[in-house]
Design an enzyme around this catalytic site. Structure first.
Site, PDB file in Angstrom:
ATOM      1  N   LYS A 104       0.530  -1.647  -0.377  1.00  0.00           N
ATOM      2  CA  LYS A 104      -0.191   0.280  -0.133  1.00  0.00           C
ATOM      3  C   LYS A 104       0.700   1.314   0.119  1.00  0.00           C
ATOM      4  O   LYS A 104       2.002   1.524   0.417  1.00  0.00           O
ATOM      5  CB  LYS A 104      -0.812  -0.269   1.303  1.00  0.00           C
ATOM      6  CG  LYS A 104      -2.061  -1.126   1.155  1.00  0.00           C
ATOM      7  CD  LYS A 104      -3.177  -1.062   2.299  1.00  0.00           C
ATOM      8  CE  LYS A 104      -3.759  -2.247   2.277  1.00  0.00           C
ATOM      9  NZ  LYS A 104      -4.957  -1.914   4.132  1.00  0.00           N
ATOM     10  N   GLU A 118      -9.233 -10.455  -7.857  1.00  0.00           N
ATOM     11  CA  GLU A 118      -8.776  -9.789  -7.441  1.00  0.00           C
ATOM     12  C   GLU A 118      -6.937  -9.439  -8.726  1.00  0.00           C
ATOM     13  O   GLU A 118      -6.649  -8.681  -8.823  1.00  0.00           O
ATOM     14  CB  GLU A 118      -7.732  -9.407  -6.167  1.00  0.00           C
ATOM     15  CG  GLU A 118      -8.906  -9.344  -4.829  1.00  0.00           C
ATOM     16  CD  GLU A 118      -8.830  -9.126  -3.989  1.00  0.00           C
ATOM     17  OE1 GLU A 118      -9.129  -7.973  -2.668  1.00  0.00           O
ATOM     18  OE2 GLU A 118      -7.423  -9.683  -3.188  1.00  0.00           O
TER      19      GLU A 118
END
Length: 140
Positions: free
Chosen positions: A11, A128
Protein backbone atom coordinates in the site's frame (compact mmCIF):
# COMPACT_ATOMS: atom_id res chain seq x y z
CA UNK A 1 -0.45 -29.29 -0.37
CA UNK A 2 -1.84 -27.33 -3.26
CA UNK A 3 0.07 -24.78 -5.29
CA UNK A 4 -2.09 -21.65 -5.35
CA UNK A 5 -1.95 -18.11 -6.59
CA UNK A 6 -3.01 -15.16 -4.49
CA UNK A 7 -3.14 -11.40 -4.86
CA UNK A 8 -0.92 -9.13 -2.79
CA UNK A 9 -0.66 -5.37 -2.63
CA UNK A 10 1.91 -3.13 -0.98
CA UNK A 11 0.00 0.00 0.00
CA UNK A 12 0.89 3.71 -0.36
CA UNK A 13 2.13 4.07 3.23
CA UNK A 14 4.81 1.43 2.57
CA UNK A 15 5.82 2.69 -0.89
CA UNK A 16 6.13 6.20 0.53
CA UNK A 17 8.59 4.92 3.15
CA UNK A 18 10.51 2.87 0.56
CA UNK A 19 10.09 -0.49 2.31
CA UNK A 20 8.72 -2.42 -0.67
CA UNK A 21 11.90 -4.44 -1.11
CA UNK A 22 11.90 -5.47 2.55
CA UNK A 23 8.27 -6.59 2.28
CA UNK A 24 8.86 -8.55 -0.93
CA UNK A 25 11.87 -10.21 0.70
CA UNK A 26 9.63 -11.41 3.55
CA UNK A 27 7.20 -12.93 1.06
CA UNK A 28 9.90 -14.63 -0.99
CA UNK A 29 11.80 -15.84 2.08
CA UNK A 30 8.61 -17.55 3.26
CA UNK A 31 8.43 -19.54 0.03
CA UNK A 32 6.08 -17.41 -2.04
CA UNK A 33 7.14 -16.60 -5.58
CA UNK A 34 6.26 -13.34 -7.35
CA UNK A 35 4.83 -14.34 -10.74
CA UNK A 36 3.45 -10.90 -11.67
CA UNK A 37 4.16 -7.44 -10.35
CA UNK A 38 3.74 -3.79 -11.26
CA UNK A 39 3.75 -0.39 -9.65
CA UNK A 40 0.52 1.54 -10.15
CA UNK A 41 -0.96 4.77 -8.90
CA UNK A 42 -4.63 3.88 -8.86
CA UNK A 43 -7.25 6.48 -9.52
CA UNK A 44 -10.06 7.03 -7.06
CA UNK A 45 -12.37 5.25 -9.50
CA UNK A 46 -10.05 2.23 -9.66
CA UNK A 47 -9.84 2.13 -5.86
CA UNK A 48 -13.64 2.28 -5.60
CA UNK A 49 -13.94 -0.57 -8.10
CA UNK A 50 -11.34 -2.71 -6.39
CA UNK A 51 -12.91 -2.24 -2.94
CA UNK A 52 -16.55 -2.23 -4.19
CA UNK A 53 -17.55 -4.98 -1.72
CA UNK A 54 -16.93 -2.47 1.10
CA UNK A 55 -18.98 0.35 -0.44
CA UNK A 56 -21.63 0.33 2.32
CA UNK A 57 -19.08 0.38 5.14
CA UNK A 58 -18.29 3.65 6.92
CA UNK A 59 -14.55 3.45 6.13
CA UNK A 60 -15.04 3.13 2.33
CA UNK A 61 -14.35 6.79 1.50
CA UNK A 62 -11.29 6.99 3.71
CA UNK A 63 -9.99 3.68 2.33
CA UNK A 64 -10.38 4.59 -1.33
CA UNK A 65 -8.89 8.07 -0.83
CA UNK A 66 -5.88 6.54 0.93
CA UNK A 67 -5.41 3.85 -1.71
CA UNK A 68 -5.42 6.49 -4.46
CA UNK A 69 -3.05 8.81 -2.55
CA UNK A 70 0.20 7.29 -3.85
CA UNK A 71 1.78 4.38 -5.68
CA UNK A 72 1.08 0.77 -4.79
CA UNK A 73 2.75 -2.47 -5.80
CA UNK A 74 0.24 -5.01 -7.07
CA UNK A 75 1.46 -8.56 -7.40
CA UNK A 76 0.53 -12.18 -7.84
CA UNK A 77 2.17 -14.64 -5.48
CA UNK A 78 2.42 -18.38 -6.07
CA UNK A 79 3.21 -21.19 -3.66
CA UNK A 80 1.88 -23.95 -1.46
CA UNK A 81 -1.32 -22.73 0.20
CA UNK A 82 -0.44 -19.21 -0.97
CA UNK A 83 -3.62 -17.54 0.31
CA UNK A 84 -3.19 -18.73 3.90
CA UNK A 85 0.58 -18.34 3.86
CA UNK A 86 0.39 -14.74 2.64
CA UNK A 87 -2.20 -13.88 5.29
CA UNK A 88 0.00 -15.43 7.98
CA UNK A 89 3.04 -13.45 6.82
CA UNK A 90 1.00 -10.21 6.69
CA UNK A 91 -0.36 -10.54 10.24
CA UNK A 92 -3.58 -9.20 11.73
CA UNK A 93 -5.22 -6.18 10.09
CA UNK A 94 -4.67 -4.17 13.24
CA UNK A 95 -0.89 -4.03 13.72
CA UNK A 96 -1.39 -3.87 17.50
CA UNK A 97 -2.87 -7.39 17.29
CA UNK A 98 -0.34 -8.73 14.77
CA UNK A 99 2.19 -11.36 15.78
CA UNK A 100 5.85 -10.44 16.16
CA UNK A 101 7.78 -10.75 12.90
CA UNK A 102 4.77 -10.20 10.63
CA UNK A 103 4.75 -7.50 7.98
CA UNK A 104 2.04 -5.46 9.68
CA UNK A 105 3.68 -5.68 13.11
CA UNK A 106 6.98 -4.47 11.67
CA UNK A 107 5.87 -1.96 9.00
CA UNK A 108 2.27 -0.79 9.53
CA UNK A 109 1.61 2.70 10.83
CA UNK A 110 -2.00 2.12 11.91
CA UNK A 111 -5.03 -0.06 11.25
CA UNK A 112 -5.76 2.06 8.16
CA UNK A 113 -2.18 2.41 6.98
CA UNK A 114 -1.28 -1.22 7.47
CA UNK A 115 1.19 -1.50 4.56
CA UNK A 116 -0.23 -4.58 2.77
CA UNK A 117 -3.37 -6.21 1.43
CA UNK A 118 -3.85 -9.86 0.59
CA UNK A 119 -6.71 -11.95 -0.73
CA UNK A 120 -8.74 -13.79 1.91
CA UNK A 121 -9.82 -16.75 -0.27
CA UNK A 122 -9.07 -18.37 -3.62
CA UNK A 123 -12.23 -16.88 -5.17
CA UNK A 124 -11.26 -13.41 -3.99
CA UNK A 125 -7.72 -13.93 -5.29
CA UNK A 126 -9.01 -14.79 -8.78
CA UNK A 127 -11.15 -11.64 -8.87
CA UNK A 128 -8.43 -9.38 -7.50
CA UNK A 129 -5.76 -10.78 -9.83
CA UNK A 130 -8.05 -10.29 -12.83
CA UNK A 131 -8.71 -6.67 -11.75
CA UNK A 132 -5.03 -5.73 -12.17
CA UNK A 133 -3.49 -8.30 -14.53
CA UNK A 134 -4.25 -9.89 -17.89
CA UNK A 135 -3.54 -13.61 -18.22
CA UNK A 136 -0.41 -12.89 -20.27
CA UNK A 137 1.08 -10.76 -17.47
CA UNK A 138 1.07 -13.62 -14.95
CA UNK A 139 4.07 -15.79 -15.72
CA UNK A 140 5.77 -18.35 -13.61
Amino acid sequence: MAIERTFSMIKPDATKRNVTGKIIDRLESAGLRVVAQKRVWMSLREAEGFYAEHKARPFFGELTEFMSSGPTIVQVLEGENAVAKNREIMGATNPADADEGTIRKDFALSIGENSVHGSDALETAKREIAYWFSETEVVG
